[in-house]
Write an enzyme that holds these catalytic residues in place. Structure first.
Site, PDB file in Angstrom:
ATOM      1  N   ASP A  85       0.844  -1.201   0.000  1.00  0.00           N
ATOM      2  CA  ASP A  85       0.000   0.000   0.000  1.00  0.00           C
ATOM      3  C   ASP A  85       0.879   1.251   0.000  1.00  0.00           C
ATOM      4  O   ASP A  85       1.997   1.192  -0.511  1.00  0.00           O
ATOM      5  CB  ASP A  85      -0.988  -0.056   1.170  1.00  0.00           C
ATOM      6  CG  ASP A  85      -2.313   0.609   0.825  1.00  0.00           C
ATOM      7  OD1 ASP A  85      -2.284   1.802   0.479  1.00  0.00           O
ATOM      8  OD2 ASP A  85      -3.366  -0.048   0.891  1.00  0.00           O
ATOM      9  N   HIS A 108       2.148   1.841  -3.271  1.00  0.00           N
ATOM     10  CA  HIS A 108       1.285   2.832  -3.916  1.00  0.00           C
ATOM     11  C   HIS A 108       1.857   4.245  -3.888  1.00  0.00           C
ATOM     12  O   HIS A 108       1.166   5.200  -4.199  1.00  0.00           O
ATOM     13  CB  HIS A 108      -0.108   2.787  -3.288  1.00  0.00           C
ATOM     14  CG  HIS A 108      -0.821   1.490  -3.520  1.00  0.00           C
ATOM     15  ND1 HIS A 108      -2.072   1.213  -3.030  1.00  0.00           N
ATOM     16  CD2 HIS A 108      -0.445   0.378  -4.203  1.00  0.00           C
ATOM     17  CE1 HIS A 108      -2.433  -0.014  -3.398  1.00  0.00           C
ATOM     18  NE2 HIS A 108      -1.467  -0.543  -4.101  1.00  0.00           N
TER      19      HIS A 108
END
Ligand SMILES: *[C@@H]1O[C@H](CO)[C@@H](O)[C@H](O)[C@H]1NC(C)=O
Ligand SMILES: *[C@@H]1O[C@H](CO)[C@@H](O)[C@H](O)[C@H]1NC(C)=O
Ligand SMILES: *[C@@H]1O[C@H](CO)[C@@H](O)[C@H](O)[C@H]1NC(C)=O
Ligand SMILES: *[C@@H]1O[C@H](CO)[C@@H](O)[C@H](O)[C@H]1NC(C)=O
Ligand SMILES: *[C@@H]1O[C@H](CO)[C@@H](O)[C@H](O)[C@H]1NC(C)=O
Length: 274
Positions: A85, A108
């Site tokens: 993430d 991310h």
């Protein structure tokens, strides 16, 4: 857990929580395979996090490297973060945060937000991200806010500088239509006002042709956004390098035409699911 789709979810543990620290220094820590965020920094003041190694697989959900919320005067420096993430994410009521000398990937990317999902969120101000390298991440430098915010808020004075992108899918991204996994009512736009943002000396390669995407909120345009010395390339075969701007008129210097709001959309855009 189902926190990615349920905002009232029962949380599962983060590896390390730092809460209510002041004048502190945390260094030389390795965090491996957290179930949730690796490190959660909450209501800390004047604290430095240095020389961290944070690792989890790229398909592991919600494993943000370091999430910062409700904190002032935080430095993250010399960290190597690869997760499923966000590398570093900065939530509401955060001020004077610097992120320097950090490498990210997979994951991310570095995010401000997400913002504007909950009631009465406080402002995010004074963020500097400098000298970071992102490799094979889904996003590079991102500001993300939800549509249909229950109350207005502010994200301001946010500066990204001296960043290297290596095969990053969305290197420069403001996304005010952020709605992953769930159903959102798109009609009421985000109420987060974004202003005084700069992207300066951002170089490297994009994995998709859309290297710069600035999608601001309808009715509350982004203000004082600057793009300076943006040198991103695209080597794939999905079309030419390009950029998209909506509800924002950035000041652009040192960027080729393709990266300088090549498309300015006034039409409603779809919600983004990532
Ligand atoms: C951090 O600073 C804020 C004001 O800047 C203050 O209200 C808060 O009590 C401080 N928190 C701690 C843990 O010292
Ligand atoms: C964080 O970094 C900034 C800029 O490098 C520096 O001015 C500040 O003193 C640092 N803060 C802490 C808590 O180390
Ligand atoms: C930039 O960050 C890298 C680590 O990612 C570090 O080795 C280098 O010294 C930093 N450069 C400057 C000018 O601070
Ligand atoms: C570039 O990024 C894409 C998407 O994340 C990934 O599928 C691909 O393997 C990456 N390429 C390299 C050479 O790492
Ligand atoms: C944005 O920057 C301008 C000029 O530096 C300043 O006057 C203004 O107060 C800033 N706005 C916010 C919301 O920080």
């Amino acid at each position: 857990n189902d926190c990615h789709k349920n905002k009232n979810c029962k949380p599962i543990p983060v590896n390390l929580r730092f809460e209510f620290l002041t004048n502190s220094r945390v260094w030389d820590i390795t965090s491996l395979n957290s179930k949730n965020f690796h490190m959660h920094v909450f209501r800390c003041n004047h604290t430095t996090f240095q020389h961290l190694t944070i690792t989890s697989p790229d398909e592991s959900r919600n494993t943000d490297g370091i999430h910062i919320g409700a904190s002032t005067g935080i430095n993250i420096t010399q960290a190597k973060i690869g997760t499923g993430d966000d590398c570093v994410s900065i939530g509401d009521d955060s001020h004077q945060i610097t992120v320097t000398d950090v490498t990210c990937g997979p994951g991310h990317g570095i995010s401000i937000g997400s913002l504007g999902r909950y009631k009465e969120e406080k402002a995010v101000t004074g963020i500097i991200v400098k000298n970071c390298t992102l490799t094979n991440t889904q996003n590079g430098m991102r500001i993300k806010t939800w549509p249909d915010s229950p109350s207005p808020s502010i994200a301001s004075d946010i500066h990204f500088e001296d960043i290297i992108m290596v095969n990053v899918s969305n290197p420069i991204l403001i996304d005010q239509l952020y709605c992953p996994y769930t159903q959102c009512d798109q009609k009421p736009p985000s109420k987060v006002k974004i202003s005084n943002v700069s992207f300066k000396n951002i170089k490297g390669s994009s994995f998709t042709p859309l290297a710069v995407k600035l999608v601001c909120t309808r009715g509350i345009p982004c203000e004082n956004v600057e793009l300076t010395d943006i040198d991103l390339t695209y080597g794939g075969n999905q079309g030419p390098l390009t950029s998209l701007c909506s509800n924002v008129k950035p000041t652009i210097t040192g960027a080729i035409k393709a990266l300088a709001c090549a498309t300015s959309s006034l039409a409603p855009l779809p919600l983004s699911k990532k």
